[in-house]
Write a protein that holds these residues in place. Structure first.
Motif, PDB file in Angstrom:
ATOM      1  N   ALA A 283       0.935  -1.215  -0.235  1.00 37.79           N
ATOM      2  CA  ALA A 283      -0.314   0.499   0.022  1.00 37.79           C
ATOM      3  C   ALA A 283       0.698   1.054  -0.008  1.00 37.79           C
ATOM      4  N   GLY A 284       0.835   1.912  -0.978  1.00 37.05           N
ATOM      5  CA  GLY A 284       1.684   3.731  -0.921  1.00 37.05           C
ATOM      6  C   GLY A 284       2.499   3.391  -1.219  1.00 37.05           C
ATOM      7  N   HIS A 285       3.323   2.599  -1.870  1.00 37.07           N
ATOM      8  CA  HIS A 285       4.461   2.143  -2.241  1.00 37.07           C
ATOM      9  C   HIS A 285       4.666   0.543  -3.532  1.00 37.07           C
ATOM     10  N   ASN A 286       4.754   1.510  -4.638  1.00 35.96           N
ATOM     11  CA  ASN A 286       4.619   0.201  -5.374  1.00 35.96           C
ATOM     12  C   ASN A 286       4.836   1.003  -6.705  1.00 35.96           C
ATOM     13  N   THR A 287       5.474   2.293  -6.783  1.00 29.56           N
ATOM     14  CA  THR A 287       5.849   3.153  -7.866  1.00 29.56           C
ATOM     15  C   THR A 287       7.845   2.560  -7.599  1.00 29.56           C
ATOM     16  N   GLY A 288       8.661   1.966  -9.200  1.00 27.47           N
ATOM     17  CA  GLY A 288       9.560   1.265  -9.083  1.00 27.47           C
ATOM     18  C   GLY A 288      10.142  -0.228  -7.917  1.00 27.47           C
ATOM     19  N   ASN A 289       9.007  -0.379  -7.806  1.00 37.29           N
ATOM     20  CA  ASN A 289       8.705  -2.332  -6.264  1.00 37.29           C
ATOM     21  C   ASN A 289       8.287  -2.746  -6.742  1.00 37.29           C
ATOM     22  N   ILE A 290       9.153  -4.294  -7.558  1.00 41.47           N
ATOM     23  CA  ILE A 290       8.753  -4.630  -8.467  1.00 41.47           C
ATOM     24  C   ILE A 290       8.709  -6.204  -6.999  1.00 41.47           C
ATOM     25  N   GLY A 291       7.094  -6.704  -7.168  1.00 44.18           N
ATOM     26  CA  GLY A 291       6.713  -8.207  -6.455  1.00 44.18           C
ATOM     27  C   GLY A 291       6.790  -9.215  -6.327  1.00 44.18           C
ATOM     28  N   ILE A 292       7.505 -10.323  -5.265  1.00 41.97           N
ATOM     29  CA  ILE A 292       7.344 -11.619  -6.343  1.00 41.97           C
ATOM     30  C   ILE A 292       6.976 -12.196  -5.043  1.00 41.97           C
ATOM     31  N   CYS A 293       5.757 -13.542  -5.319  1.00 44.14           N
ATOM     32  CA  CYS A 293       5.247 -13.711  -5.062  1.00 44.14           C
ATOM     33  C   CYS A 293       4.799 -15.107  -4.669  1.00 44.14           C
ATOM     34  N   TYR A 294       4.992 -16.252  -3.423  1.00 46.19           N
ATOM     35  CA  TYR A 294       5.176 -17.131  -3.628  1.00 46.19           C
ATOM     36  C   TYR A 294       3.607 -18.010  -2.704  1.00 46.19           C
ATOM     37  N   VAL A 295       3.283 -18.577  -3.694  1.00 44.38           N
ATOM     38  CA  VAL A 295       1.789 -19.524  -3.542  1.00 44.38           C
ATOM     39  C   VAL A 295       2.276 -20.595  -2.197  1.00 44.38           C
ATOM     40  N   GLY A 296       1.200 -20.293  -0.692  1.00 42.04           N
ATOM     41  CA  GLY A 296       1.288 -20.819   0.511  1.00 42.04           C
ATOM     42  C   GLY A 296       2.201 -19.740   1.139  1.00 42.04           C
ATOM     43  N   GLY A 297       1.575 -20.547   2.376  1.00 38.97           N
ATOM     44  CA  GLY A 297       2.203 -19.137   3.373  1.00 38.97           C
ATOM     45  C   GLY A 297       0.821 -19.617   5.353  1.00 38.97           C
ATOM     46  N   THR A 298      -0.344 -20.529   4.430  1.00 37.09           N
ATOM     47  CA  THR A 298      -0.094 -20.624   5.465  1.00 37.09           C
ATOM     48  C   THR A 298      -0.492 -21.750   5.629  1.00 37.09           C
ATOM     49  N   SER A 299      -0.548 -22.391   7.592  1.00 41.44           N
ATOM     50  CA  SER A 299      -0.651 -23.946   7.413  1.00 41.44           C
ATOM     51  C   SER A 299      -2.441 -24.439   7.193  1.00 41.44           C
ATOM     52  N   THR A 300      -2.775 -25.439   6.729  1.00 45.34           N
ATOM     53  CA  THR A 300      -3.627 -26.109   6.109  1.00 45.34           C
ATOM     54  C   THR A 300      -4.772 -25.625   6.543  1.00 45.34           C
ATOM     55  N   LEU A 301      -5.897 -25.632   6.370  1.00 48.75           N
ATOM     56  CA  LEU A 301      -7.027 -25.461   6.654  1.00 48.75           C
ATOM     57  C   LEU A 301      -7.575 -25.869   8.063  1.00 48.75           C
ATOM     58  N   ASN A 302      -6.949 -27.542   8.213  1.00 53.47           N
ATOM     59  CA  ASN A 302      -8.189 -28.410   9.154  1.00 53.47           C
ATOM     60  C   ASN A 302      -6.707 -27.487  10.620  1.00 53.47           C
ATOM     61  N   THR A 303      -5.903 -26.959  10.469  1.00 50.99           N
ATOM     62  CA  THR A 303      -5.088 -26.530  11.074  1.00 50.99           C
ATOM     63  C   THR A 303      -5.841 -24.907  11.607  1.00 50.99           C
ATOM     64  N   GLY A 304      -6.154 -24.292  10.700  1.00 47.75           N
ATOM     65  CA  GLY A 304      -7.217 -23.095  10.824  1.00 47.75           C
ATOM     66  C   GLY A 304      -6.122 -21.920  10.928  1.00 47.75           C
ATOM     67  N   ALA A 305      -5.524 -22.425   9.611  1.00 47.10           N
ATOM     68  CA  ALA A 305      -5.165 -21.324   7.774  1.00 47.10           C
ATOM     69  C   ALA A 305      -4.006 -20.272   8.665  1.00 47.10           C
ATOM     70  N   LYS A 306      -3.367 -20.500   9.913  1.00 47.84           N
ATOM     71  CA  LYS A 306      -2.445 -20.416  10.137  1.00 47.84           C
ATOM     72  C   LYS A 306      -1.376 -19.719   9.342  1.00 47.84           C
ATOM     73  N   PRO A 307      -0.332 -18.335   9.622  1.00 51.53           N
ATOM     74  CA  PRO A 307       0.595 -18.084   9.172  1.00 51.53           C
ATOM     75  C   PRO A 307       1.390 -18.767   9.229  1.00 51.53           C
ATOM     76  N   LYS A 308       2.681 -19.561   8.198  1.00 52.93           N
ATOM     77  CA  LYS A 308       3.450 -20.644   8.086  1.00 52.93           C
ATOM     78  C   LYS A 308       4.505 -20.495   6.799  1.00 52.93           C
ATOM     79  N   ASP A 309       5.210 -20.947   7.213  1.00 55.83           N
ATOM     80  CA  ASP A 309       6.814 -20.128   6.185  1.00 55.83           C
ATOM     81  C   ASP A 309       6.365 -21.588   5.156  1.00 55.83           C
ATOM     82  N   THR A 310       5.881 -22.313   4.417  1.00 50.91           N
ATOM     83  CA  THR A 310       5.110 -23.224   3.733  1.00 50.91           C
ATOM     84  C   THR A 310       6.055 -23.447   2.232  1.00 50.91           C
ATOM     85  N   ARG A 311       7.077 -22.767   2.178  1.00 47.85           N
ATOM     86  CA  ARG A 311       7.915 -22.790   0.697  1.00 47.85           C
ATOM     87  C   ARG A 311       8.433 -23.975   1.010  1.00 47.85           C
ATOM     88  N   THR A 312       7.962 -24.620  -0.472  1.00 46.19           N
ATOM     89  CA  THR A 312       9.132 -25.832  -0.893  1.00 46.19           C
ATOM     90  C   THR A 312      10.333 -25.777  -1.700  1.00 46.19           C
TER      91      THR A 312
END
Ligand SMILES: [Zn+2]
Length: 136
Positions: free
Chosen positions: A62-91
């Motif tokens: 928010a407010g900082h997109n000029t000249g700012n490259i964004g890279i997103c990895y798929v993942g980032g939360t635990s499984t739904l049945n564990t409450g989808a909490k923030p988790k480093d899920t990088r393969t």
């Protein structure tokens, strides 16, 4: 062309092991923000899909997109049945690809500042759920 000064890493906030494609992530972003948010989306198998050109403005800090490259990895939360909490899920393949992309941007834009989304001032999110400064 606006100089590229920053690169920000994100997670898609999708559950661990759920193989969402870059096309799906982009479709959600278009629904929410009217455009693709990121320049790259890194899928579970490590494939990096370009979703914006570097000379296109993203919609990822928010407010900082000029000249700012964004890279997103798929993942980032635990499984739904564990409450989808923030988790480093990088393969292992995603870790490899993130390192490669960041190295390429550092080579192409010397002095580029590489941050995690949460490292930006005023951001109260866990995204991308790992310490970019020490990991990349
Ligand atoms: Zn983020």
């Amino acid at each position: 062309m606006t100089p590229i000064t920053h690169l920000t890493i994100h997670c898609a906030a999708t559950p661990e092991g759920r193989d969402n494609s870059a096309a799906e992530v982009t479709r959600w972003d278009i629904q929410r923000f009217g455009q693709a948010s990121y320049h790259w989306v890194v899928e579970l198998d490590g494939d990096a899909i370009r979703t914006l050109r570097d000379d296109q403005k993203g919609a990822h800090v928010a407010g900082h997109n000029t000249g700012n490259i964004g890279i997103c990895y798929v993942g980032g939360t635990s499984t739904l049945n564990t409450g989808a909490k923030p988790k480093d899920t990088r393969t292992p393949k995603q870790r490899e690809t993130l390192r490669r992309l960041v190295a390429e941007y550092r080579a192409k834009y010397p002095g580029i500042i590489v941050l995690g989304h949460r490292d930006w001032p005023g951001v109260s999110k866990a995204c991308p759920i790992f310490d970019v400064k020490t990991a990349l």
